[in-house]
Design a protein around this motif. Structure first.
Motif, mmCIF file in Angstrom:
data_model
loop_
_atom_site.group_PDB
_atom_site.id
_atom_site.type_symbol
_atom_site.label_atom_id
_atom_site.label_comp_id
_atom_site.label_asym_id
_atom_site.label_seq_id
_atom_site.Cartn_x
_atom_site.Cartn_y
_atom_site.Cartn_z
ATOM 1 N N LEU A 343 0.799 -1.220 -0.017
ATOM 2 C CA LEU A 343 -0.014 -0.083 -0.119
ATOM 3 C C LEU A 343 1.042 1.330 0.072
ATOM 4 O O LEU A 343 0.390 2.132 -0.663
ATOM 5 N N TRP A 364 -7.183 -3.730 2.290
ATOM 6 C CA TRP A 364 -7.164 -2.707 1.364
ATOM 7 C C TRP A 364 -8.591 -2.156 1.171
ATOM 8 O O TRP A 364 -8.452 -0.837 0.660
ATOM 9 N N HIS A 367 -10.402 -0.243 -3.799
ATOM 10 C CA HIS A 367 -9.172 0.562 -4.381
ATOM 11 C C HIS A 367 -8.885 0.244 -5.862
ATOM 12 O O HIS A 367 -8.533 -0.807 -5.977
ATOM 13 N N GLU A 403 -1.987 11.991 -1.255
ATOM 14 C CA GLU A 403 -2.927 10.690 -0.859
ATOM 15 C C GLU A 403 -2.159 9.447 -0.576
ATOM 16 O O GLU A 403 -2.778 8.765 0.178
ATOM 17 N N ARG A 404 -0.999 9.073 -1.322
ATOM 18 C CA ARG A 404 -0.379 8.002 -0.445
ATOM 19 C C ARG A 404 0.035 7.958 0.914
ATOM 20 O O ARG A 404 -0.265 7.290 1.748
ATOM 21 N N GLN A 406 -1.558 10.035 3.125
ATOM 22 C CA GLN A 406 -2.736 10.008 3.893
ATOM 23 C C GLN A 406 -3.005 8.349 4.245
ATOM 24 O O GLN A 406 -3.711 8.470 5.265
ATOM 25 N N ARG A 407 -3.142 7.739 3.229
ATOM 26 C CA ARG A 407 -3.420 6.168 3.434
ATOM 27 C C ARG A 407 -2.506 5.448 4.207
ATOM 28 O O ARG A 407 -3.121 4.456 4.924
ATOM 29 N N ILE A 408 -1.220 5.890 4.255
ATOM 30 C CA ILE A 408 -0.332 5.166 5.033
ATOM 31 C C ILE A 408 -0.019 5.559 6.516
ATOM 32 O O ILE A 408 0.618 4.794 7.212
#
Length: 426
Positions: A343, A364, A367, A403-404, A406-408
């Motif tokens: 991710l 996940w 996505h 975005e990456r 925020q997701r991680i």
């Protein structure tokens, strides 16, 4: 707080539990906590030494194989950089088969039983000197929790947290010999019930433990996999500098929970149906390849086996891939630790799933960067094969850096470390 962690796999081993707990304990040390780790011995490292603020105590061996690697001065044993890259000789394959099919089936509760005595003695001696507030036992192996159980019985005032990487007696699982299953099931239930808190990495295992072990939901906490970002400078150069499309699998195969059968069929079918891709499509396997799988993967066209790499190098290699390959477990309650690393990479992922309630798919969620292909008897259907080729030729665009991140964010070392601290404080 004064914290004692029992974790046979610890730095410098390259192992999911070593990766997780090396970074968590170092984070705690930076927060001012006194952290001690009891782990297995490894040649070249002192019995007791500081490691970025953590006091590491190395004692005993967590398997008979580790005794052999230590005496033989082996640098390519399990959990070491480069393991799985070179072809296993006939002697190694024979010894590996005997170890897996004979020795491990005789051992109870597992092949780490010989680590129990030195680990317990070291833990007691350290407690007398430092008077710990908290004890954490980390599995695999399950023997670690038996050490923790004995320690808790002797010092009931110390808060004990059981951290489960993989369940012990749920099938299929680490318990080797079916003769031991009834007592193993009883033993795991007893350990979990005696702990002050049990931690797992995904909700499916928490739900399963509640049903199978009759544990109250409040007794189990879910702390997801950890991701630690390494600085870009100092990372190894990518091993895939040649032009073309590069697809990477990162991780280890463990029969019968996760095998390379689906990947093998996918690669062969791809080149059979699209021979034009032979000049530009390449597959890479990063991770330890056990002897029973090595030659099967090595014979595949346009395929490279790189062995175990340092975690910081893995991040670099992932970012260089066109696609990442993932193989799901045959169980619904085991989440591969690489789920969060995939991710974090921002790369599109093709996941081969054995079951409907796949833990990685659940992790996940919906996505656009995840393509799920269903396996039946180790193969994907014609429709899914077409989806694979389309995804390969036209992968989705890379997400923005914002975005990456925020997701991680929930999986970073500091967030995971804080989540454990809240549990330790009760």
């Amino acid at each position: 707080m004064r914290i004692l962690v029992l974790a046979p796999w610890y730095y410098p081993f390259v192992h999911p539990r070593a990766y997780r707990w090396t970074h968590i304990t170092r984070f705690w040390a930076t927060q001012g906590h006194e952290v001690h780790v009891v782990c297995a011995r490894q040649r070249g490292f002192a019995h007791t030494s500081p490691c970025e603020g953590v006091r590491v105590h190395r004692t005993g061996f967590d398997s008979l194989k580790e005794v052999f690697f230590f005496l033989a001065h082996s640098s390519k044993g399990r959990g070491r950089l480069g393991a799985g890259k070179a072809p296993p000789g006939k002697g190694l394959r024979l010894l590996s088969s005997l170890y897996r099919n004979l020795w491990k089936r005789l051992c109870f509760p597992d092949d780490a039983w010989q680590w129990y005595a030195p680990a317990f003695q070291k833990a007691v001696a350290l407690h007398k000197a430092h008077s710990f507030d908290v004890l954490i036992s980390v599995s695999l192996p399950f023997t670690t929790h038996l050490v923790g159980c004995s320690f808790k019985r002797r010092y009931p005032q110390v808060r004990w947290l059981v951290d489960v990487g993989d369940p012990y007696s749920l099938r299929p699982g680490p318990l080797q010999n079916p003769i031991y299953f009834p007592v193993g099931r009883w033993l795991e239930r007893r350990v979990l019930s005696k702990a002050d808190k049990v931690v797992v990495t995904n909700p499916a295992l928490a739900e399963h433990y509640c049903r199978q072990m009759n544990l109250p939901p409040k007794h189990i906490a879910v702390v997801p996999p950890l991701w630690n970002e390494f600085p870009a400078e100092g990372m190894a150069k990518p091993s895939t500098t040649q032009p073309g499309w590069h697809v990477g699998y990162f991780g280890t195969f463990y029969a019968p929970i996760r095998t390379p059968k689906g990947v093998v069929h996918l690669i062969r079918q791809t080149f059979q149906c699209r021979p034009d891709l032979r000049d530009k499509l390449f597959f890479h396997f990063y991770g330890e390849i056990f002897p029973e799988f090595w030659h099967e993967l090595y014979r595949l066209p346009n395929t490279y086996l790189h062995g175990l790499c340092a975690p910081e190098a893995v991040q670099k290699h992932m970012r260089h891939m066109r696609l990442l390959l993932s193989v799901g477990n045959t169980t619904s309650w085991q989440l591969p630790s690489k789920a969060v690393s995939y991710l974090a990479s921002g790369r599109p992922v093709v996941h081969l799933s054995h079951i409907k309630c796949d833990a990685l798919v659940r992790f996940w969620g919906e996505h656009p960067h995840l393509l799920v292909l269903e396996l039946e008897d180790g193969r994907i259907g014609e429709a899914d094969f077409g989806r694979w080729l389309s995804f390969l030729e036209n992968p989705p665009p890379e997400p923005s850096e914002r975005e990456r991140r925020q997701r991680i964010a929930p999986y970073r070392t500091e967030c995971i470390g804080e989540a454990y601290l809240q549990l330790l404080q009760g």
